[in-house]
Design an enzyme around this catalytic site. Structure first.
Site, PDB file in Angstrom:
ATOM      1  N   ASP A  51      54.966  70.637  43.778  1.00 24.13           N
ATOM      2  CA  ASP A  51      55.651  69.882  44.825  1.00 24.13           C
ATOM      3  C   ASP A  51      55.969  70.746  46.039  1.00 24.13           C
ATOM      4  O   ASP A  51      55.900  71.969  45.988  1.00 24.13           O
ATOM      5  CB  ASP A  51      56.979  69.343  44.273  1.00 24.13           C
ATOM      6  CG  ASP A  51      56.770  68.081  43.462  1.00 24.13           C
ATOM      7  OD1 ASP A  51      55.659  67.546  43.492  1.00 24.13           O
ATOM      8  OD2 ASP A  51      57.734  67.647  42.817  1.00 24.13           O
ATOM      9  N   LYS A  72      55.648  65.149  48.294  1.00 25.25           N
ATOM     10  CA  LYS A  72      55.946  63.833  48.836  1.00 25.25           C
ATOM     11  C   LYS A  72      57.106  64.009  49.775  1.00 25.25           C
ATOM     12  O   LYS A  72      57.961  64.848  49.593  1.00 25.25           O
ATOM     13  CB  LYS A  72      56.394  62.873  47.722  1.00 25.25           C
ATOM     14  CG  LYS A  72      55.266  62.365  46.889  1.00 25.25           C
ATOM     15  CD  LYS A  72      55.761  61.316  45.925  1.00 25.25           C
ATOM     16  CE  LYS A  72      56.766  61.873  44.956  1.00 25.25           C
ATOM     17  NZ  LYS A  72      58.066  61.285  45.042  1.00 25.25           N
ATOM     18  N   MET A 187      69.487  65.295  48.974  1.00 26.08           N
ATOM     19  CA  MET A 187      68.776  64.377  49.875  1.00 26.08           C
ATOM     20  C   MET A 187      69.762  63.571  50.720  1.00 26.08           C
ATOM     21  O   MET A 187      69.565  62.371  50.936  1.00 26.08           O
ATOM     22  CB  MET A 187      67.883  63.422  49.061  1.00 26.08           C
ATOM     23  CG  MET A 187      66.801  64.157  48.299  1.00 26.08           C
ATOM     24  SD  MET A 187      65.860  63.098  47.191  1.00 26.08           S
ATOM     25  CE  MET A 187      66.910  63.085  45.741  1.00 26.08           C
TER      26      MET A 187
END
Ligand code: SAH
Length: 284
Positions: A51, A72, A187
């Site tokens: 990732d 992503k 996040m």
């Protein structure tokens, strides 16, 4: 870039078998925070699917492996996630020793659970290797203990956005504000204004200490100390770039005493008693 591979102590390390997927945390960035199981896996993998947040340099310890980037961006539709999971299934079925490498811990906001479920549903055997999560290790690198007997005996790890990229509507911010002394938000930068307003509306003080730790444990680590009401403005003014951990709670003050990275550069602690206890930290 090449880095010599650290030597693994002599011991019976698990062998990667063809057709298996090892789902492994790579820690928050600093390669030194990898586990020995992760290093063992890096040495053996045929293919590594990694990732965006896997620390630089870590992959150079696996020159023998094919390396596939599966990064992503937050907020993209979940279809792509399914593609990644199915790719892992295909690689395993092709008889590869597959290492699925994720930032931090694979089961902490990393969708590792979903990937593992898909693998298991397709009959692919998995091994899970935990990692140091950014919300614990990243804060430790900023000199912020995620729990502390005096000020935070409870901590909540929460995501600042959901699958659609919106602020997650299912999160009970009132309940978290009331029940959790330390709140660690992953996040969360995009929705920081809403999150702070909700926490303040639920009774958290406007001047409650907040730390924003970006690129924690890497050479680019930056720590901004602010307050709940000023966090968004200060983050914009400082031009903070993700990834960032947001940490809300009085425990943030301990950084005034425990900013060990500054101390390693010869600076003195700013305040030896930031919680104003007027007594030694270890008294009963
Ligand atoms: N599985 C990861 C989290 C993945 S979610 C873990 O356990 O750490 C991605 C979020 O993690 C980012 O948006 C950010 O909030 C946080 N994050 C991951 N690495 C980080 C780092 N080095 N510094 C600051 N935040 C980080």
């Amino acid at each position: 870039m090449t880095t010599s591979l650290p030597h693994l102590p002599d011991q019976d390390w698990p062998l990667m078998q063809p057709g298996w997927v090892w789902l492994c945390g790579a820690g928050p960035g600093d390669p030194g925070l990898l586990t020995l199981h992760a290093l063992n896996a890096l040495r053996q993998a045929d293919v590594i699917v990694y990732d965006a947040l896997v620390g630089e340099g870590i992959l150079s310890w696996a020159d023998q492996a094919e390396q596939i980037y599966a990064g992503k961006r937050g907020g993209k539709p979940s279809a792509k996630q399914r593609d990644i999971s199915l790719r892992l299934v295909d690689l395993a079925r092709a008889g590869k020793k597959v290492l699925r490498l994720k930032g931090g811990d694979p089961f902490v906001f990393g969708r590792g659970g979903e990937e593992a479920q898909t693998l298991v549903q397709h009959g692919v055997p998995v091994r899970i290797i935990p990692g140091i999560s950014a919300g614990i290790g990243g804060l430790a690198y900023a000199g912020i203990p995620v729990t502390h007997r005096d000020v935070n005996q409870t901590v909540t790890f929460v995501t600042g956005h959901d699958q659609t990229g919106d602020a997650p509507s299912s999160i009970d911010w009132d309940g978290i504000a009331r029940g959790s002394q330390m709140i660690v938000i992953y996040m969360g930068m995009k929705h920081l204004p809403q999150i702070s307003s909700q926490l303040i509306a639920a009774g958290r003080p406007e001047n409650e200490p907040v730390a924003l730790v970006t690129s924690a444990t890497t050479g680019k680590q930056h720590v901004l100390e602010t307050t709940l009401s000023a966090a968004h403005r200060d983050a914009n003014a400082a031009g903070l770039q993700p990834p960032a951990i947001i940490c809300v709670g009085r425990g943030v003050l301990l950084r005034q005493a425990l900013d060990w990275q500054s101390m390693a550069q010869g600076l003195s602690p700013r305040n030896l008693d930031p919680l104003d206890r007027g007594r030694p930290a270890e008294s009963a």
